[in-house]
Design a protein around this motif. Structure first.
Motif, PDB file in Angstrom:
ATOM      1  N   GLU A   7       0.833  -1.207   0.000  1.00 27.87           N
ATOM      2  CA  GLU A   7       0.000   0.000   0.000  1.00 27.87           C
ATOM      3  C   GLU A   7       0.865   1.253   0.000  1.00 27.87           C
ATOM      4  OE1 GLU A   7      -2.064   3.417   0.993  1.00 27.87           O
ATOM      5  OE2 GLU A   7      -0.639   2.560   2.418  1.00 27.87           O
ATOM      6  N   ARG A   8       1.900   1.276   0.814  1.00 23.16           N
ATOM      7  CA  ARG A   8       2.772   2.453   0.898  1.00 23.16           C
ATOM      8  C   ARG A   8       3.535   2.682  -0.400  1.00 23.16           C
ATOM      9  NH1 ARG A   8       5.125   4.359   5.594  1.00 23.16           N
ATOM     10  NH2 ARG A   8       6.431   5.554   4.152  1.00 23.16           N
ATOM     11  N   LEU A   9       4.067   1.611  -0.985  1.00 23.48           N
ATOM     12  CA  LEU A   9       4.902   1.761  -2.175  1.00 23.48           C
ATOM     13  C   LEU A   9       4.085   2.054  -3.431  1.00 23.48           C
ATOM     14  CD1 LEU A   9       7.579  -1.053  -1.681  1.00 23.48           C
ATOM     15  CD2 LEU A   9       7.688   1.349  -1.004  1.00 23.48           C
ATOM     16  N   SER A  10       2.794   1.781  -3.394  1.00 21.71           N
ATOM     17  CA  SER A  10       1.947   2.034  -4.563  1.00 21.71           C
ATOM     18  C   SER A  10       1.076   3.272  -4.399  1.00 21.71           C
ATOM     19  CB  SER A  10       1.041   0.825  -4.830  1.00 21.71           C
ATOM     20  OG  SER A  10       0.127   0.626  -3.757  1.00 21.71           O
ATOM     21  N   ARG A  11       1.190   3.942  -3.270  1.00 21.61           N
ATOM     22  CA  ARG A  11       0.330   5.095  -2.981  1.00 21.61           C
ATOM     23  C   ARG A  11       0.568   6.205  -4.005  1.00 21.61           C
ATOM     24  NH1 ARG A  11       0.798   7.042   3.049  1.00 21.61           N
ATOM     25  NH2 ARG A  11      -0.035   4.916   3.332  1.00 21.61           N
ATOM     26  N   PRO A  12      -0.488   6.675  -4.690  1.00 26.23           N
ATOM     27  CA  PRO A  12      -0.322   7.750  -5.678  1.00 26.23           C
ATOM     28  C   PRO A  12       0.141   9.044  -5.005  1.00 26.23           C
ATOM     29  CG  PRO A  12      -2.432   6.629  -5.963  1.00 26.23           C
ATOM     30  CD  PRO A  12      -1.863   6.167  -4.655  1.00 26.23           C
ATOM     31  N   PRO A  13       0.844   9.902  -5.735  1.00 26.45           N
ATOM     32  CA  PRO A  13       1.256  11.192  -5.169  1.00 26.45           C
ATOM     33  C   PRO A  13       0.034  12.004  -4.727  1.00 26.45           C
ATOM     34  CG  PRO A  13       2.392  10.763  -7.248  1.00 26.45           C
ATOM     35  CD  PRO A  13       1.327   9.723  -7.122  1.00 26.45           C
ATOM     36  N   GLN A  14       0.173  12.695  -3.609  1.00 29.77           N
ATOM     37  CA  GLN A  14      -0.931  13.515  -3.114  1.00 29.77           C
ATOM     38  C   GLN A  14      -1.136  14.762  -3.964  1.00 29.77           C
ATOM     39  OE1 GLN A  14       0.046  14.238   1.021  1.00 29.77           O
ATOM     40  NE2 GLN A  14      -0.899  12.320   1.668  1.00 29.77           N
ATOM     41  N   ASN A  15      -0.095  15.177  -4.667  1.00 30.73           N
ATOM     42  CA  ASN A  15      -0.147  16.379  -5.499  1.00 30.73           C
ATOM     43  C   ASN A  15      -0.129  16.024  -6.981  1.00 30.73           C
ATOM     44  OD1 ASN A  15       2.468  15.404  -5.018  1.00 30.73           O
ATOM     45  ND2 ASN A  15       3.421  17.350  -5.510  1.00 30.73           N
ATOM     46  N   GLY A  16      -0.974  15.039  -7.359  1.00 31.48           N
ATOM     47  CA  GLY A  16      -1.038  14.603  -8.739  1.00 31.48           C
ATOM     48  C   GLY A  16      -1.905  15.512  -9.601  1.00 31.48           C
ATOM     49  N   PRO A  17      -1.957  15.267 -10.907  1.00 29.82           N
ATOM     50  CA  PRO A  17      -2.767  16.096 -11.805  1.00 29.82           C
ATOM     51  C   PRO A  17      -4.247  16.151 -11.426  1.00 29.82           C
ATOM     52  CG  PRO A  17      -1.234  14.767 -13.065  1.00 29.82           C
ATOM     53  CD  PRO A  17      -1.139  14.288 -11.654  1.00 29.82           C
ATOM     54  N   HIS A  18      -4.813  15.026 -10.998  1.00 25.66           N
ATOM     55  CA  HIS A  18      -6.231  15.017 -10.601  1.00 25.66           C
ATOM     56  C   HIS A  18      -6.484  16.009  -9.482  1.00 25.66           C
ATOM     57  CE1 HIS A  18     -10.199  13.400  -9.486  1.00 25.66           C
ATOM     58  NE2 HIS A  18      -9.786  13.509  -8.239  1.00 25.66           N
ATOM     59  N   GLU A  19      -5.664  15.928  -8.442  1.00 22.79           N
ATOM     60  CA  GLU A  19      -5.856  16.802  -7.280  1.00 22.79           C
ATOM     61  C   GLU A  19      -5.602  18.263  -7.646  1.00 22.79           C
ATOM     62  OE1 GLU A  19      -5.315  12.716  -6.100  1.00 22.79           O
ATOM     63  OE2 GLU A  19      -4.041  14.008  -7.336  1.00 22.79           O
ATOM     64  N   PHE A  20      -4.553  18.504  -8.447  1.00 17.20           N
ATOM     65  CA  PHE A  20      -4.209  19.882  -8.778  1.00 17.20           C
ATOM     66  C   PHE A  20      -5.267  20.545  -9.660  1.00 17.20           C
ATOM     67  CE2 PHE A  20      -2.394  22.953 -11.731  1.00 17.20           C
ATOM     68  CZ  PHE A  20      -1.969  23.921 -10.825  1.00 17.20           C
ATOM     69  N   VAL A  21      -5.681  19.866 -10.731  1.00 18.73           N
ATOM     70  CA  VAL A  21      -6.643  20.469 -11.660  1.00 18.73           C
ATOM     71  C   VAL A  21      -7.984  20.697 -10.968  1.00 18.73           C
ATOM     72  CG1 VAL A  21      -7.918  20.138 -13.810  1.00 18.73           C
ATOM     73  CG2 VAL A  21      -5.502  19.513 -13.689  1.00 18.73           C
ATOM     74  N   LYS A  22      -8.374  19.762 -10.135  1.00 21.09           N
ATOM     75  CA  LYS A  22      -9.631  19.910  -9.399  1.00 21.09           C
ATOM     76  C   LYS A  22      -9.593  21.155  -8.520  1.00 21.09           C
ATOM     77  CE  LYS A  22     -12.824  17.143  -6.596  1.00 21.09           C
ATOM     78  NZ  LYS A  22     -13.007  15.840  -5.915  1.00 21.09           N
ATOM     79  N   LYS A  23      -8.493  21.344  -7.823  1.00 21.57           N
ATOM     80  CA  LYS A  23      -8.342  22.526  -6.953  1.00 21.57           C
ATOM     81  C   LYS A  23      -8.212  23.798  -7.786  1.00 21.57           C
ATOM     82  CE  LYS A  23      -5.411  22.054  -3.617  1.00 21.57           C
ATOM     83  NZ  LYS A  23      -4.110  21.975  -2.884  1.00 21.57           N
ATOM     84  N   ASP A  24      -7.475  23.701  -8.898  1.00 20.75           N
ATOM     85  CA  ASP A  24      -7.243  24.870  -9.751  1.00 20.75           C
ATOM     86  C   ASP A  24      -8.548  25.347 -10.393  1.00 20.75           C
ATOM     87  OD1 ASP A  24      -5.193  26.639 -10.618  1.00 20.75           O
ATOM     88  OD2 ASP A  24      -5.228  25.729 -12.611  1.00 20.75           O
ATOM     89  N   GLU A  25      -9.379  24.406 -10.818  1.00 22.33           N
ATOM     90  CA  GLU A  25     -10.671  24.753 -11.409  1.00 22.33           C
ATOM     91  C   GLU A  25     -11.588  25.422 -10.385  1.00 22.33           C
ATOM     92  OE1 GLU A  25     -12.463  23.945 -14.822  1.00 22.33           O
ATOM     93  OE2 GLU A  25     -10.468  24.837 -14.852  1.00 22.33           O
ATOM     94  N   LYS A  26     -11.558  24.896  -9.174  1.00 21.91           N
ATOM     95  CA  LYS A  26     -12.414  25.447  -8.113  1.00 21.91           C
ATOM     96  C   LYS A  26     -11.989  26.863  -7.750  1.00 21.91           C
ATOM     97  CE  LYS A  26     -14.201  24.359  -3.512  1.00 21.91           C
ATOM     98  NZ  LYS A  26     -14.164  23.374  -2.387  1.00 21.91           N
ATOM     99  N   LYS A  27     -10.674  27.109  -7.774  1.00 26.28           N
ATOM    100  CA  LYS A  27     -10.153  28.421  -7.385  1.00 26.28           C
ATOM    101  C   LYS A  27     -10.437  29.478  -8.442  1.00 26.28           C
ATOM    102  CE  LYS A  27      -5.856  29.223  -7.887  1.00 26.28           C
ATOM    103  NZ  LYS A  27      -4.379  29.212  -7.821  1.00 26.28           N
ATOM    104  N   GLY A  28     -10.410  29.094  -9.709  1.00 27.98           N
ATOM    105  CA  GLY A  28     -10.636  30.055 -10.781  1.00 27.98           C
ATOM    106  C   GLY A  28      -9.331  30.575 -11.346  1.00 27.98           C
ATOM    107  N   LYS A  29      -9.359  31.780 -11.855  1.00 28.74           N
ATOM    108  CA  LYS A  29      -8.200  32.360 -12.531  1.00 28.74           C
ATOM    109  C   LYS A  29      -6.991  32.452 -11.609  1.00 28.74           C
ATOM    110  CE  LYS A  29      -6.777  36.335 -15.324  1.00 28.74           C
ATOM    111  NZ  LYS A  29      -7.179  37.643 -15.886  1.00 28.74           N
ATOM    112  N   ARG A  30      -5.837  32.078 -12.156  1.00 27.34           N
ATOM    113  CA  ARG A  30      -4.598  32.141 -11.362  1.00 27.34           C
ATOM    114  C   ARG A  30      -4.128  33.580 -11.218  1.00 27.34           C
ATOM    115  NH1 ARG A  30      -1.272  27.473 -14.603  1.00 27.34           N
ATOM    116  NH2 ARG A  30      -2.609  25.705 -14.018  1.00 27.34           N
ATOM    117  N   ASN A  31      -3.426  33.819 -10.126  1.00 28.25           N
ATOM    118  CA  ASN A  31      -2.785  35.117  -9.935  1.00 28.25           C
ATOM    119  C   ASN A  31      -1.587  35.228 -10.878  1.00 28.25           C
ATOM    120  OD1 ASN A  31      -4.586  35.734  -7.835  1.00 28.25           O
ATOM    121  ND2 ASN A  31      -3.269  34.720  -6.329  1.00 28.25           N
TER     122      ASN A  31
END
Length: 352
Positions: free
Chosen positions: A60-84
């Motif tokens: 489980e530990r060695l296969s754990r996906p990165p916490q800051n992967g594209p899924h997590e980043f894009v989801k947060k980025d879309e929710k936040k809106g336009k970047r500074n």
């Protein structure tokens, strides 16, 4: 900001059988005990259950996906809106040596190291850099080209660091590893050097066409710390061709002189060998373990790291005596530090 398709959550390819084995070994003794307490001794059941828990924990530990992967980043980025205006995005694309679960997690240290370097150089920048880890264990260049590149594009990156091809090189080196990669990722073609370079070239072309990012391509790390081994002869051949890609893209970019600096090659392999040779000159290590033995070493190191909390450096010292490669494939913390420093130096040079 226009709506983007959010990349899927990353899977755990390459570890499904190990996770299943751990689950079965953990739960079977419980079922056997309640079904027939006299079937076998309680000590055997307990030992089997404990072993299953250890397998499950490590897998489980060695296969754990990165916490800051594209899924997590894009989801947060879309929710936040336009970047500074001061926000920048770096995407690190690669395999397990970048994923940071089986290998030292150097990606998570890039942001703090970058800020420190910028301050030390008195470089005036107010950029807020977000780091996205788009790496995945076991992956080959074919799957990166046909699946991962669109996840990177969705992040709308300013910088892209690419270190991919080690699994292709392993498949070139050994037929049994090639069959495993082909089965795992449904590859229709056995990995080979020409296909690797072709895929890597096409990956960069997609990024040049579909993003405005500055791109760095890394040479591949060693496969074992014996420079004369057959595995490292394959790596050397591949890296010679990777180094030519910088000039290939210089020739393809026309019209806009600013575009000529979009693609760079970072010699990660050379930086790692410099460290190996420096340490050997001090007689600190002369280990030359073959990459052929990486799997049994990896199993023990995974146990030491995931269950007993030892660093990859300590596990390396106890088992192989290598300098930058833990079990002759993945990076220990010293190896990860060298890769991180190369990435940070590239960013410092490119940041306006």
């Amino acid at each position: 900001m226009n709506s983007r398709q959010i990349p899927p959550r990353q899977g755990r390819q390459g570890f499904g059988d190990k996770l299943l084995a751990g689950f079965i070994l953990t739960t079977t003794p419980i079922g056997l005990y309640y079904a027939s307490p006299d079937l076998c001794s309680s000590h055997a059941l307990i030992a089997t259950g404990i072993f299953g828990l250890l397998v499950l924990r490590v897998a489980e530990r060695l296969s754990r996906p990165p916490q800051n992967g594209p899924h997590e980043f894009v989801k947060k980025d879309e929710k936040k809106g336009k970047r500074n205006e001061d926000e920048r995005v770096l995407v690190c694309l690669g395999d397990s040596l970048t994923h940071g679960a089986c290998s030292a997690n150097w990606v998570d240290d890039v942001e703090s190291s970058l800020m420190e370097q910028l301050q030390n150089k008195n470089k005036t920048t107010t950029a807020n850099v977000h780091i996205v880890n788009a790496a995945q264990n076991s992956i080959c260049t074919h799957t990166v080209l046909h699946e991962k590149v669109k996840h990177v594009v969705a992040c709308k990156p300013d910088y892209i660091f690419i270190m991919i091809g080690t699994n292709d090189a392993m498949a070139i080196y050994r037929d049994d590893w090639a069959k495993e990669k082909m089965r795992l990722f449904n590859l229709t073609e056995k990995p080979n050097e020409d296909a690797l370079i072709r895929n890597l070239t096409d990956i960069v072309k997609v990024f040049l066409d579909q993003t405005t990012a500055v791109i760095a391509i890394a040479t591949l790390p060693p496969l074992g710390e014996d420079c004369n081994s057959e595995s490292n002869k394959i790596i050397q051949s591949i890296n010679c061709r990777i180094k030519t890609l910088e000039y290939l893209f210089l020739g393809e970019i026309k019209n806009d002189s600013r575009e000529t600096e979009r693609v760079s090659v970072i010699d990660v392999n050379g930086a790692l060998w410099d460290e190996i040779n420096t340490q050997r000159s001090l007689n600190l290590s002369k280990a030359t373990h073959s990459v052929d033995m990486f799997l049994p070493y990896a199993m023990v190191m995974g146990l030491l790291h995931c269950v007993f909390g030892l660093s990859w450096n300590v596990a390396t010292l106890l088992l192989t005596g290598n300098i930058v490669l833990s079990e002759s494939l993945h990076l220990n913390e010293d190896g990860g530090r060298i890769v991180r420093n190369e990435v940070v130096q590239w960013l410092v040079d490119k940041m306006k």
